[in-house]
Write a protein that holds these residues in place. Structure first.
Motif, short mmCIF file in Angstrom:
data_model
loop_
_atom_site.label_atom_id
_atom_site.label_comp_id
_atom_site.label_asym_id
_atom_site.label_seq_id
_atom_site.Cartn_x
_atom_site.Cartn_y
_atom_site.Cartn_z
N GLU A 92 0.63 -1.20 -0.32
CA GLU A 92 -0.37 -0.20 0.19
C GLU A 92 0.93 1.24 0.18
OE1 GLU A 92 -3.50 2.33 2.27
OE2 GLU A 92 -2.73 0.10 3.54
N LEU A 93 1.73 1.50 0.37
CA LEU A 93 2.99 2.29 0.64
C LEU A 93 3.56 2.38 -0.88
CD1 LEU A 93 4.99 1.92 4.13
CD2 LEU A 93 3.00 3.10 3.27
N MET A 94 4.04 1.34 -1.45
CA MET A 94 4.67 1.63 -2.71
C MET A 94 3.36 2.35 -3.46
SD MET A 94 7.22 1.09 -1.66
CE MET A 94 8.11 0.97 -3.99
N ARG A 120 13.47 4.77 -3.33
CA ARG A 120 12.59 3.40 -3.52
C ARG A 120 11.96 2.67 -2.01
NH1 ARG A 120 10.81 1.93 -9.76
NH2 ARG A 120 10.00 3.64 -10.58
N ALA A 121 13.66 2.22 -2.18
CA ALA A 121 14.33 1.49 -0.87
C ALA A 121 13.92 1.88 0.92
CB ALA A 121 15.39 0.65 -0.94
N ALA A 122 13.99 2.72 0.72
CA ALA A 122 13.80 4.24 2.10
C ALA A 122 12.17 3.90 2.20
CB ALA A 122 13.90 5.00 1.84
N VAL A 123 10.84 3.82 1.04
CA VAL A 123 9.72 3.92 1.48
C VAL A 123 9.49 2.19 1.69
CG1 VAL A 123 7.74 4.11 0.19
CG2 VAL A 123 9.47 5.75 -0.01
N PRO A 129 7.78 7.96 4.64
CA PRO A 129 6.76 8.41 4.70
C PRO A 129 7.10 8.31 2.41
CG PRO A 129 7.11 9.90 5.70
CD PRO A 129 8.42 9.51 5.63
N PRO A 130 5.53 7.69 2.21
CA PRO A 130 6.27 7.58 0.55
C PRO A 130 5.37 9.27 0.15
CG PRO A 130 3.22 7.12 1.87
CD PRO A 130 4.83 7.17 2.94
N ALA A 131 6.30 9.45 -0.60
CA ALA A 131 5.56 11.00 -1.72
C ALA A 131 4.83 11.26 -2.34
CB ALA A 131 7.57 11.40 -2.22
N GLN A 132 3.84 11.68 -2.29
CA GLN A 132 2.77 11.82 -2.78
C GLN A 132 3.13 13.65 -4.09
OE1 GLN A 132 -0.85 12.17 -1.26
NE2 GLN A 132 -0.19 9.45 -0.12
#
Length: 273
Positions: A92-94, A120-123, A129-132
């Motif tokens: 869901e985060l990805m 991407r690996a950090a998320v 947190p995911p960047a939007q």
């Protein structure tokens, strides 16, 4: 998670399950269990307050026996149970993550790729947190986008520059005719849904009544009922004005389709006598 996180997680599981509490009573067995759990859950974060993840809640859900799962009656919680709870949360985060533009030089593909994969690996590991995009675009970014989009056409339903529309006008006569009518201040009949053929707004009227729309073709004009729907939406002051507006729109838009080209028919077997 590190050793301290695993020790706290196992202590919490021991409060829920006496089997875990008895296994941790032996110091050597406890040290081996903590080492094994740390190696298995090294890439799983303990908590993520911004996204609602908590490893202790995953352990609790295992013992709640949801959806008829009675595995907790036969064995104590294991690392793969926490991994099974973390995997959908990470997915869901990805899905929510949108790659930000790397700060590396675009002319250096290796550095660009490494920074992109590192984000991407950090998320995926829960470090950030995911960047939007919607959250990244602040007021200054919105003003910049508005300035960039200001030259892309004018008016509703126009998504191309004016000079491009003029160049394409000879190849789109129906569209050009419609845009010319709207430019003169005349209401757009395609702006409403057609009650006859059920064409949606901004779509041409269709011919025929075949199921699933197969074999139907777009008309160059519009059905009279669509003009009536437009007049009703405009809500004119009196009946005479409504009738005059309907006649004017009918003359402009209700044009018969272009005649089809006549082709010579080929027959086989010679002429009939």
């Amino acid at each position: 998670m590190i050793d301290e996180h695993i020790a706290a997680l196992l202590a919490y599981a021991g409060r829920l399950d006496s089997r875990v509490r008895r296994a941790l009573a032996d110091p050597q067995q406890s040290a081996r269990t903590i080492a094994d759990w740390t190696a298995a859950l090294a890439e799983v974060p303990a908590t993520l307050p911004d996204t609602g993840w908590d490893a202790s809640q995953a352990v609790r859900r295992y013992y709640e026996q949801r959806a008829g799962d009675r595995s907790a009656q036969f064995r104590a919680v294991e690392p793969h149970d926490v991994l099974a709870a973390w995997a959908p949360h990470r997915g869901e985060l990805m899905n929510r993550h949108t790659d930000p533009v790397p700060a590396a030089d675009p002319d250096d593909p290796q550095a660009w790729r490494e920074e992109l994969l590192g984000t991407r690996a950090a998320v995926a590991h829960g470090h950030t947190p995911p960047a939007q995009y919607r959250a990244e675009i602040n007021s200054a970014g919105q003003k910049r986008l508005a300035a960039l989009m200001s030259g892309v056409g004018n008016g509703p339903r126009r998504y191309m520059p004016e000079h491009v529309a003029r160049d394409l006008a000879p190849y789109r006569p129906a569209r050009a005719h419609r845009e010319a009518i709207v430019a003169e201040g005349i209401p757009d009949p395609l702006g409403v849904r057609c009650p006859h053929c059920h064409a949606q707004p901004d779509q041409s009227c269709q011919s025929g009544y075949r199921r699933n729309g197969k074999g139907r073709r777009a008309l160059s004009g519009v059905h009279p009922s669509r003009i009536e729907a437009l007049i009703a939406q405009l809500d004119p002051t009196d009946d005479e004005q409504a009738e005059a507006e309907q006649v004017r729109l009918a003359r402009l838009m209700c044009q018969p389709p272009a005649p089809r080209e006549t082709r010579a028919r080929h027959t086989s077997g010679g002429n009939r006598r």
